[in-house]
Design a protein around this motif. Structure first.
Motif, PDB file in Angstrom:
ATOM      1  N   ASN A  23       0.963  -1.452  -0.189  1.00 53.09           N
ATOM      2  CA  ASN A  23      -0.211   0.104   0.426  1.00 53.09           C
ATOM      3  C   ASN A  23       1.139   1.251  -0.079  1.00 53.09           C
ATOM      4  O   ASN A  23       0.618   2.323  -0.342  1.00 53.09           O
ATOM      5  CB  ASN A  23      -0.667   0.160   1.503  1.00 53.09           C
ATOM      6  N   GLN A  24       2.054   1.203   0.774  1.00 53.24           N
ATOM      7  CA  GLN A  24       2.902   2.371   0.958  1.00 53.24           C
ATOM      8  C   GLN A  24       3.598   2.583   0.035  1.00 53.24           C
ATOM      9  O   GLN A  24       4.221   4.000  -0.897  1.00 53.24           O
ATOM     10  CB  GLN A  24       3.512   2.503   2.428  1.00 53.24           C
ATOM     11  N   THR A  26       2.479   1.984  -3.395  1.00 57.90           N
ATOM     12  CA  THR A  26       1.517   2.318  -4.166  1.00 57.90           C
ATOM     13  C   THR A  26       1.060   3.958  -4.427  1.00 57.90           C
ATOM     14  O   THR A  26       1.680   4.468  -5.671  1.00 57.90           O
ATOM     15  CB  THR A  26       0.392   1.751  -3.696  1.00 57.90           C
ATOM     16  N   VAL A  27       1.745   4.700  -2.921  1.00 61.98           N
ATOM     17  CA  VAL A  27       1.887   6.072  -3.571  1.00 61.98           C
ATOM     18  C   VAL A  27       2.870   6.466  -4.499  1.00 61.98           C
ATOM     19  O   VAL A  27       3.930   6.262  -4.095  1.00 61.98           O
ATOM     20  CB  VAL A  27       2.528   6.265  -1.983  1.00 61.98           C
ATOM     21  N   PRO A  32      -4.654   5.660  -6.253  1.00 65.45           N
ATOM     22  CA  PRO A  32      -5.492   4.644  -5.293  1.00 65.45           C
ATOM     23  C   PRO A  32      -6.799   4.060  -5.799  1.00 65.45           C
ATOM     24  O   PRO A  32      -6.904   3.048  -5.355  1.00 65.45           O
ATOM     25  CB  PRO A  32      -5.429   5.207  -3.912  1.00 65.45           C
ATOM     26  N   SER A  33      -6.878   5.063  -6.889  1.00 65.65           N
ATOM     27  CA  SER A  33      -8.408   4.714  -7.213  1.00 65.65           C
ATOM     28  C   SER A  33      -8.370   3.296  -8.384  1.00 65.65           C
ATOM     29  O   SER A  33      -9.112   2.072  -8.971  1.00 65.65           O
ATOM     30  CB  SER A  33      -9.752   5.926  -7.961  1.00 65.65           C
ATOM     31  N   ALA A  36      -6.862   0.015  -6.729  1.00 73.37           N
ATOM     32  CA  ALA A  36      -8.259  -0.560  -5.580  1.00 73.37           C
ATOM     33  C   ALA A  36      -8.587  -1.056  -6.880  1.00 73.37           C
ATOM     34  O   ALA A  36     -10.038  -2.223  -6.623  1.00 73.37           O
ATOM     35  CB  ALA A  36      -9.122   0.336  -5.050  1.00 73.37           C
ATOM     36  N   GLN A  81     -10.097  -2.130   1.034  1.00 71.31           N
ATOM     37  CA  GLN A  81      -8.527  -2.074   0.301  1.00 71.31           C
ATOM     38  C   GLN A  81      -8.640  -0.594  -0.096  1.00 71.31           C
ATOM     39  O   GLN A  81      -7.565  -0.081   0.120  1.00 71.31           O
ATOM     40  CB  GLN A  81      -8.426  -3.028  -0.483  1.00 71.31           C
ATOM     41  N   GLY A  82     -10.234  -0.666  -0.613  1.00 75.21           N
ATOM     42  CA  GLY A  82     -10.283   1.198  -1.566  1.00 75.21           C
ATOM     43  C   GLY A  82      -9.497   2.488  -0.439  1.00 75.21           C
ATOM     44  O   GLY A  82      -8.700   3.008  -0.704  1.00 75.21           O
ATOM     45  N   TYR A  85      -5.839   2.161   0.388  1.00 74.65           N
ATOM     46  CA  TYR A  85      -5.182   2.911  -0.628  1.00 74.65           C
ATOM     47  C   TYR A  85      -4.719   4.082  -0.238  1.00 74.65           C
ATOM     48  O   TYR A  85      -3.990   5.366  -0.498  1.00 74.65           O
ATOM     49  CB  TYR A  85      -5.364   2.140  -2.039  1.00 74.65           C
ATOM     50  N   VAL A  86      -5.819   4.662  -0.232  1.00 75.56           N
ATOM     51  CA  VAL A  86      -6.091   5.966   0.027  1.00 75.56           C
ATOM     52  C   VAL A  86      -5.351   6.369   1.068  1.00 75.56           C
ATOM     53  O   VAL A  86      -4.481   7.375   1.154  1.00 75.56           O
ATOM     54  CB  VAL A  86      -7.532   6.820   0.318  1.00 75.56           C
ATOM     55  N   GLU A  89      -1.319   7.014   1.671  1.00 68.20           N
ATOM     56  CA  GLU A  89      -0.893   8.234   1.064  1.00 68.20           C
ATOM     57  C   GLU A  89      -0.903   9.487   2.790  1.00 68.20           C
ATOM     58  O   GLU A  89       0.332  10.327   2.427  1.00 68.20           O
ATOM     59  CB  GLU A  89      -1.834   9.543   0.344  1.00 68.20           C
TER      60      GLU A  89
END
Length: 301
Positions: A23-24, A26-27, A32-33, A36, A81-82, A85-86, A89
């Motif tokens: 998750n980190q 992916t920043v 995130p969208s 996800a 999970q959505g 991901y946000v 950040e």
């Protein structure tokens, strides 16, 4: 009980903890969208050849139960999970792991509210203890800062995400579905893709390239499909209650993985908050005596 039985829940929690680091990562690499949505599209593509025929055989039941399946797909896949991901950040993988470990405790509390299950002594005391731990964590060591609303957005989103996943587990119990477990999973994935599609179309559509494709692969296959298989196997072999205890290892695993791959450092407030949350969750899972019975026993004594 053979030690081999503990490999399934241990593997599932280890992969989930690794996903906090993913998750980190992916920043800045993918919106995130986008991840996800794409992770569940990938999971759907992998599962369809194996599960579409079974889903078609049970189409009458699916047609009857689709509102429940849609709600489960929204809570357990799209929002859980959505939101994570946000959250990545504006918070750390260590914080995410600690807050995600609240799921078993939140499940106990929501079960008391929704399923009318009598609150246990451990659930009540553990809830208070874990709440103090979360306050320490969210306040970065100063719980009083919460009175000034000084909370990172990512931490707040992880609390909401954990609540959604706990509610998902409670509703799974409240809504017994006359469908094979893998078919239930498959239909939920279908609904998750539908729910996440608008956000993907409206948000920044990050192109898939060599920098982010492996993030999608990890999220879509190990963190979505393999963990589901391992968790269902764990529940079948050692039971849901014992399997859920392994979730308590998520803060430790998440912190170690984040230290190794992200260079995150564990501060004193991480340790204090994590220990309090962990102690509260363990208390809720071990002291299962109903609260009323415990109080009446003290009065008689």
């Amino acid at each position: 009980m053979p030690l081999l039985y503990f490999l399934a829940p241990l593997g599932a929690v280890l992969i989930w903890s690794g996903n906090m680091t993913i998750n980190q990562l992916t920043v800045g690499a993918i919106a995130p969208s986008s991840i996800a949505f794409l992770r569940w599209v990938l999971a759907l593509a992998v599962l369809t050849p194996f599960l579409a025929p079974a889903a078609w055989q049970h189409r009458a039941t699916i047609r009857r139960e689709w509102p429940k399946l849609a709600a489960l797909g929204l809570l357990g896949m799209a929002l859980w999970q959505g939101l994570a991901y946000v959250a990545a950040e504006t918070t750390s993988a260590t914080n995410m792991g600690i807050l995600a470990a609240m799921v078993p405790l939140l499940t106990v509390l929501l079960s008391a509210l929704i399923l009318r299950e009598a609150p246990s002594l451990g659930g009540t005391l553990g809830g208070v203890l874990a709440l103090v731990g979360v306050a320490v964590l969210l306040g970065r060591g100063n719980p009083l800062s919460l009175l000034e609303l000084e909370v990172a957005l990512g931490d707040a989103l992880m609390v909401v995400a954990a609540t959604c996943y706990a509610l998902y587990g409670v509703m799974l119990k409240r809504w017994p579905l006359d469908l094979p477990p893998w078919v239930v999973l498959y239909v939920q994935v279908c609904f998750a893709v539908l729910f996440l599609l608008p956000g993907y179309l409206l948000g920044p559509m990050t192109p898939v390239d060599g920098h982010n494709v492996w993030l999608i692969l990890y999220a879509g296959i190990p963190a979505s499909i393999i963990t589901t298989y391992l968790w269902m196997r764990a529940i079948r072999q050692i039971g849901a209650s014992q399997a859920s205890i392994f979730i308590n290892l998520m803060p430790l695993f998440s912190a170690l993985i984040a230290m190794a791959f992200l260079g995150e450092r564990v501060a004193a407030f991480h340790f204090i908050g994590g220990v309090l949350v962990l102690a509260g969750v363990v208390m809720a899972q071990t002291l299962t005596r109903p609260l009323r019975r415990a109080i009446s026993g003290v009065d008689r004594a």
